[in-house]
Design an enzyme around this catalytic site. Structure first.
Site, PDB file in Angstrom:
ATOM      1  N   HIS A  89       0.815  -1.208   0.000  1.00 41.77           N
ATOM      2  CA  HIS A  89       0.000   0.000   0.000  1.00 41.77           C
ATOM      3  C   HIS A  89       0.855   1.267   0.000  1.00 41.77           C
ATOM      4  O   HIS A  89       0.347   2.354   0.264  1.00 41.77           O
ATOM      5  CB  HIS A  89      -0.948   0.016   1.200  1.00 41.77           C
ATOM      6  CG  HIS A  89      -1.863  -1.175   1.246  1.00 41.77           C
ATOM      7  ND1 HIS A  89      -2.871  -1.354   0.335  1.00 41.77           N
ATOM      8  CD2 HIS A  89      -1.888  -2.240   2.071  1.00 41.77           C
ATOM      9  CE1 HIS A  89      -3.493  -2.487   0.597  1.00 41.77           C
ATOM     10  NE2 HIS A  89      -2.912  -3.063   1.644  1.00 41.77           N
ATOM     11  N   ASP A 119      23.071   5.764 -29.822  1.00 43.69           N
ATOM     12  CA  ASP A 119      22.670   5.707 -28.416  1.00 43.69           C
ATOM     13  C   ASP A 119      23.848   5.761 -27.461  1.00 43.69           C
ATOM     14  O   ASP A 119      23.673   5.651 -26.251  1.00 43.69           O
ATOM     15  CB  ASP A 119      21.838   4.459 -28.141  1.00 43.69           C
ATOM     16  CG  ASP A 119      22.519   3.175 -28.613  1.00 43.69           C
ATOM     17  OD1 ASP A 119      23.721   3.249 -28.952  1.00 43.69           O
ATOM     18  OD2 ASP A 119      21.857   2.133 -28.645  1.00 43.69           O
ATOM     19  N   GLY A 120      25.062   5.927 -27.987  1.00 42.80           N
ATOM     20  CA  GLY A 120      26.226   6.132 -27.135  1.00 42.80           C
ATOM     21  C   GLY A 120      26.791   4.900 -26.477  1.00 42.80           C
ATOM     22  O   GLY A 120      27.642   5.008 -25.593  1.00 42.80           O
ATOM     23  N   ASP A 121      26.361   3.705 -26.921  1.00 41.03           N
ATOM     24  CA  ASP A 121      26.808   2.493 -26.228  1.00 41.03           C
ATOM     25  C   ASP A 121      27.976   1.796 -26.911  1.00 41.03           C
ATOM     26  O   ASP A 121      28.404   0.731 -26.460  1.00 41.03           O
ATOM     27  CB  ASP A 121      25.647   1.509 -26.077  1.00 41.03           C
ATOM     28  CG  ASP A 121      25.212   0.894 -27.406  1.00 41.03           C
ATOM     29  OD1 ASP A 121      25.561   1.456 -28.460  1.00 41.03           O
ATOM     30  OD2 ASP A 121      24.505  -0.135 -27.382  1.00 41.03           O
ATOM     31  N   GLY A 175      24.893  -6.717 -43.458  1.00 41.77           N
ATOM     32  CA  GLY A 175      24.269  -5.419 -43.210  1.00 41.77           C
ATOM     33  C   GLY A 175      23.819  -4.671 -44.442  1.00 41.77           C
ATOM     34  O   GLY A 175      23.055  -3.701 -44.341  1.00 41.77           O
ATOM     35  N   THR A 214      29.605   3.933 -42.849  1.00 42.12           N
ATOM     36  CA  THR A 214      29.576   2.860 -41.860  1.00 42.12           C
ATOM     37  C   THR A 214      30.995   2.356 -41.633  1.00 42.12           C
ATOM     38  O   THR A 214      31.948   2.856 -42.239  1.00 42.12           O
ATOM     39  CB  THR A 214      28.691   1.682 -42.316  1.00 42.12           C
ATOM     40  OG1 THR A 214      29.342   1.014 -43.406  1.00 42.12           O
ATOM     41  CG2 THR A 214      27.305   2.155 -42.739  1.00 42.12           C
ATOM     42  N   MET A 215      31.122   1.314 -40.834  1.00 41.53           N
ATOM     43  CA  MET A 215      32.419   0.692 -40.592  1.00 41.53           C
ATOM     44  C   MET A 215      33.032   0.170 -41.886  1.00 41.53           C
ATOM     45  O   MET A 215      34.261   0.037 -41.984  1.00 41.53           O
ATOM     46  CB  MET A 215      32.269  -0.443 -39.577  1.00 41.53           C
ATOM     47  CG  MET A 215      31.363  -1.571 -40.031  1.00 41.53           C
ATOM     48  SD  MET A 215      30.798  -2.675 -38.693  1.00 41.53           S
ATOM     49  CE  MET A 215      32.314  -3.313 -38.047  1.00 41.53           C
ATOM     50  N   ASP A 242      32.234   8.482 -38.563  1.00 43.39           N
ATOM     51  CA  ASP A 242      31.382   7.405 -38.093  1.00 43.39           C
ATOM     52  C   ASP A 242      32.074   6.655 -36.961  1.00 43.39           C
ATOM     53  O   ASP A 242      33.246   6.254 -37.082  1.00 43.39           O
ATOM     54  CB  ASP A 242      31.073   6.446 -39.246  1.00 43.39           C
ATOM     55  CG  ASP A 242      30.259   5.259 -38.787  1.00 43.39           C
ATOM     56  OD1 ASP A 242      29.064   5.449 -38.506  1.00 43.39           O
ATOM     57  OD2 ASP A 242      30.822   4.159 -38.705  1.00 43.39           O
TER      58      ASP A 242
END
Length: 458
Positions: free
Chosen positions: A104, A279-281, A364, A372-373, A434
């Site tokens: 509660h 997203d910075g990861d 990909g 990209t890579m 990138d």
């Protein structure tokens, strides 16, 4: 009141009291404890008993039996806000948590400093076992209950910890559920309920029910390990204490170590660059990949191919996002190219690297110019292959190839992104290289030295 109203209408009614909160074990008598999420398990058993047609007296008997055996306890990381009050029921310090609370929004029995999930689960399970309703050797079910604002991912972490703790204490977990079953409005936190089972308990818990609140299933995988079949390489077949095999495999271990150190050191910069358009990861993902490379046992380095296969398996589990599948697929493709080759030549290495880059492009769909890579990898692979074919020593060819990859990475700063999260930003992504291409150049530069010189002499 509901019972009195039903009886006044001539409906036979019995009352079951659930008092499962073990946090109150030293505070009140057993029959005066609170009922918390263990009530859900009692409801499920009683409902199933009624659904299969048992008379009221038998439904009462199985419900009472479950109520006397179930134990629960909750921990909160914050308060909830009752609409009628309009403010939190209690206030915690920045690093405080509430232990042993009800449903509660009321405070618990004590406060403590926040701790990792495993430690919090251990506190709850230890209290449940100390209460004595569940003992070592019992078959039991576990219910991980969210208090209102605990996300499914965190509940899954708690479930893993709870099952592991019970098993370590000798309790055989036969069913497990995680979800928000009995919430305290918007409270962040969890409770754990444990019910030792016997007789028809499992049949009643497994009885199908058509309700949104019950997830069903709950069956626990008894044999979670997966082993390979045939002659396919599997890390499970590699000795953890085995010795390093040939010279090329030994050099590959050195290369993995250098790559791991380079990626670990680059974590802050990769996180910053990835935060511009993603997203910075990426920094954290590459650091986890580095840890995975360091964890490869000596026995995996019997050949370059087996080492690359083990690296692929570990990388796919360690690196989040799209980078994990890309790198794992590349490593698997390179491993296949080198399979059966004891001492790879420079030509073999060039072929394996080209195969790896092509694997990333196939998976990909990226091509040079898409930002990209691949913009770092493709010119690198092309340059290395061309120079080795022209008779240039492998170590010199590799340095030239890395320069080509670095130039490709630099050019991504002015490219309009066409794939990945950066493509959602359009022109806003221009001005920074990138992040994936930067990561590629970092580990490419870490690969140098003995393995290339030795390749020339093979």
């Amino acid at each position: 009141m509901a019972a009195e109203m039903a009886r006044a209408s001539g409906i036979p009614v019995e009352i079951i009291v659930v008092a499962d909160d073990v946090a109150l074990r030293d505070t009140v008598t057993e029959d005066r404890r609170r009922g918390i999420a263990g009530t859900v398990l009692v409801h499920k058993i009683a409902g199933a008993a009624a659904a299969i047609g048992l008379p009221l007296a038998e439904v009462v008997a199985v419900a009472n039996s479950a109520a006397t055996r179930v134990s629960s306890m909750g921990i909160s990381l914050g308060s909830c806000t009752l609409p009628s009050v309009g403010k939190p029921g209690f206030v915690l310090g920045e690093n405080e948590i509430e232990v042993g609370l009800g449903i509660h929004g009321e405070p618990g029995v004590r406060r403590m400093d926040i701790a990792p999930a495993d430690e919090l689960v251990a506190i709850v399970v230890d209290a449940i076992l100390a209460d004595g309703r569940t003992k070592s050797g019992d078959d039991a079910v576990i219910l991980i209950n969210g208090l209102g604002s605990t996300p499914p991912l965190e509940l899954a972490i708690l479930a893993r910890a709870g099952m592991a703790k019970l098993r370590a204490e000798g309790v055989n977990v036969v069913r497990a559920w995680a979800g928000t079953f009995l919430s305290a409005l918007d409270m962040p936190g969890f409770s754990i309920s444990v019910l030792p089972v016997s007789g028809d308990d499992l049949a009643l818990l497994d009885h199908p029910v058509d309700t949104l609140a019950w997830p069903g299933g709950g069956k626990v995988n008894r044999n979670p390990a997966v082993t390979a079949t045939g002659d396919r390489f599997s890390p499970a077949t590699v000795s953890e204490t085995g010795s390093i095999g040939n010279k090329a495999a030994g050099h590959l271990r050195e290369i993995f170590a250098r790559i791991a150190d380079a990626l670990t050191g680059a974590e802050p910069e990769l996180a910053r660059l990835d935060g511009v358009s993603g997203d910075g990861d990426l920094g954290a993902s590459m650091r986890r990949g580095a840890d995975a490379l360091r964890a490869i046992p000596n026995g995996s380095f019997s050949t370059a191919s087996t080492a690359l296969s083990d690296a692929a398996d570990r990388i796919r589990k360690a690196i989040a996002g799209s980078s994990g599948p890309f790198y794992a697929t590349a490593l698997m493709r390179a491993a296949r190219r080198l399979q059966g080759i004891a001492d790879p030549t420079a030509f073999d290495i060039a072929d394996a690297f080209s195969d790896a880059v092509q694997a990333i492009m196939d998976l990909g769909g990226a091509k040079p110019g898409d930002r990209t890579m691949v913009d770092a990898l493709h010119p690198m692979a092309r340059t290395f292959t061309t120079q080795v074919a022209a008779g240039i020593p492998a170590d010199i060819a590799w340095r030239s190839a890395v320069d080509a990859g670095a130039e490709g990475m630099r050019l991504t700063s002015s490219m309009h992104p066409k794939l990945g999260r950066a493509s959602y930003l359009g022109e806003r992504a221009i001005g920074n290289p990138d992040a994936g291409a930067v990561a590629v150049v970092i580990w490419l530069r870490a690969v140098s030295g003995p393995v290339m010189r030795d390749a020339d002499r093979s």
